[in-house]
Design a protein around this motif. Structure first.
Motif, PDB file in Angstrom:
ATOM      1  N   ASP A 201       2.534   1.222   9.898  1.00 44.27           N
ATOM      2  CA  ASP A 201       3.015   2.531  10.333  1.00 44.27           C
ATOM      3  C   ASP A 201       3.162   3.480   9.145  1.00 44.27           C
ATOM      4  O   ASP A 201       2.818   4.668   9.242  1.00 44.27           O
ATOM      5  CB  ASP A 201       4.366   2.389  11.051  1.00 44.27           C
TER       6      ASP A 201
ATOM      7  N   ALA B 222      -0.203   4.602   7.898  1.00 45.50           N
ATOM      8  CA  ALA B 222      -0.875   5.542   8.795  1.00 45.50           C
ATOM      9  C   ALA B 222      -0.651   6.989   8.368  1.00 45.50           C
ATOM     10  O   ALA B 222      -1.442   7.877   8.721  1.00 45.50           O
ATOM     11  CB  ALA B 222      -0.379   5.342  10.230  1.00 45.50           C
TER      12      ALA B 222
ATOM     13  N   TYR C 114      -2.452  -4.898   5.527  1.00 41.58           N
ATOM     14  CA  TYR C 114      -1.826  -4.506   6.792  1.00 41.58           C
ATOM     15  C   TYR C 114      -2.846  -4.409   7.916  1.00 41.58           C
ATOM     16  O   TYR C 114      -2.488  -4.253   9.086  1.00 41.58           O
ATOM     17  CB  TYR C 114      -1.043  -3.198   6.634  1.00 41.58           C
TER      18      TYR C 114
ATOM     19  N   GLN D  91       3.812  -4.511  10.866  1.00 37.43           N
ATOM     20  CA  GLN D  91       3.773  -3.252  11.616  1.00 37.43           C
ATOM     21  C   GLN D  91       4.489  -2.138  10.862  1.00 37.43           C
ATOM     22  O   GLN D  91       4.051  -0.982  10.886  1.00 37.43           O
ATOM     23  CB  GLN D  91       4.396  -3.441  12.996  1.00 37.43           C
ATOM     24  N   LEU D  92       5.588  -2.469  10.192  1.00 37.27           N
ATOM     25  CA  LEU D  92       6.288  -1.466   9.388  1.00 37.27           C
ATOM     26  C   LEU D  92       5.368  -0.914   8.297  1.00 37.27           C
ATOM     27  O   LEU D  92       5.321   0.303   8.048  1.00 37.27           O
ATOM     28  CB  LEU D  92       7.538  -2.077   8.745  1.00 37.27           C
TER      29      LEU D  92
END
Length: 238
Positions: free
Chosen positions: A211, A214, A186, A207-208
């Motif tokens: 996120d 994170a 990612y 991006q999913l």
């Protein structure tokens, strides 16, 4: 097979980080050599059941299968760019598998998907260190120890680096030791070119994953089970 028992030979900068696990063990990394979001969605150019002329060897893994499936055909039946959807708890992840670059690997992923091998599984590992951001999936046991009962030959001719959006196979650190476990980079990830790159996910899908990653790991460390559970409900060919 035990969790994370397949440490990879990583770059010196990552020597302190436990590496990804592959087929039955836990060593994996990802690299696609293509920009995330650049995948094109076209179905395989070889009709189902028709050979492509590429011969693949899938030796039996003595560690056995985490979920019983039939091995893929020895004569690869998938070619071209293969559009796939991973239905996950994060939303749909749109992927393009490159069967021209990795026909035996993609043949296996497609075969496993068609047999429901990835259905209702969890992605068991995320790493969050700078330069080493991967999500590892593909083990029905959710422990990092499971595989399909066979191994896959390495296909490294086009593997060079691992930019964000890369799909690559985990392995044990030994040649030709991949199975069902794979990883998604990612972020741009630093790894030696030892892991078969077999496709990409698109930018929105990446991006999913980023996120969710994170949020970190469940125990707060740089490498472990994701704090935000990431489950795969199905993998389908588009």
């Amino acid at each position: 097979m035990s969790s994370l028992k397949r440490p990879l030979a990583v770059l010196a900068a990552l020597a302190s980080v436990a590496l990804l696990a592959g087929c039955g063990d836990d060593d994996s990394s990802a690299g696609t050599g293509t920009d995330p979001g650049s995948s094109t969605s076209s179905s395989s150019s070889a009709p189902a059941g028709e050979g492509t002329g590429v011969s693949c060897d899938y030796p039996t893994d003595p560690q056995g299968a985490a979920k019983e499936v039939e091995p893929p055909p020895a004569d690869a039946t998938v070619s071209g760019q293969v559009a796939v959807t991973f239905a996950t708890s994060l939303g749909d992840l749109k992927a393009t598998l490159d069967a021209d670059a990795a026909p035996c690997t993609v043949g296996s992923i497609v075969s496993l998907a068609e047999q429901g091998y990835f259905d209702d599984t969890t992605c068991h590992r995320v790493t969050t260190s700078p330069g080493f951001g991967v999500l590892q999936c593909g083990d029905p046991t959710g422990t990092g120890t499971g595989g399909p009962g066979y191994t896959i030959p390495d296909e490294l001719e086009q593997t060079k680096d691992y930019p964000a959006g890369t799909l690559a196979m985990a392995n044990t650190g030994a040649p030709n030791s991949g199975g069902s476990q794979f990883f998604i980079c990612y972020t741009d990830t630093q790894l030696p070119p030892s892991y078969t790159v077999f496709g990409t996910i698109d930018e929105a899908s990446n991006q999913l994953v980023a996120d969710a990653a994170a949020a970190g790991t469940a125990d707060g460390g740089p490498d472990g089970a994701p704090k935000t559970p990431i489950d795969i409900s199905s993998v389908t060919l588009d």
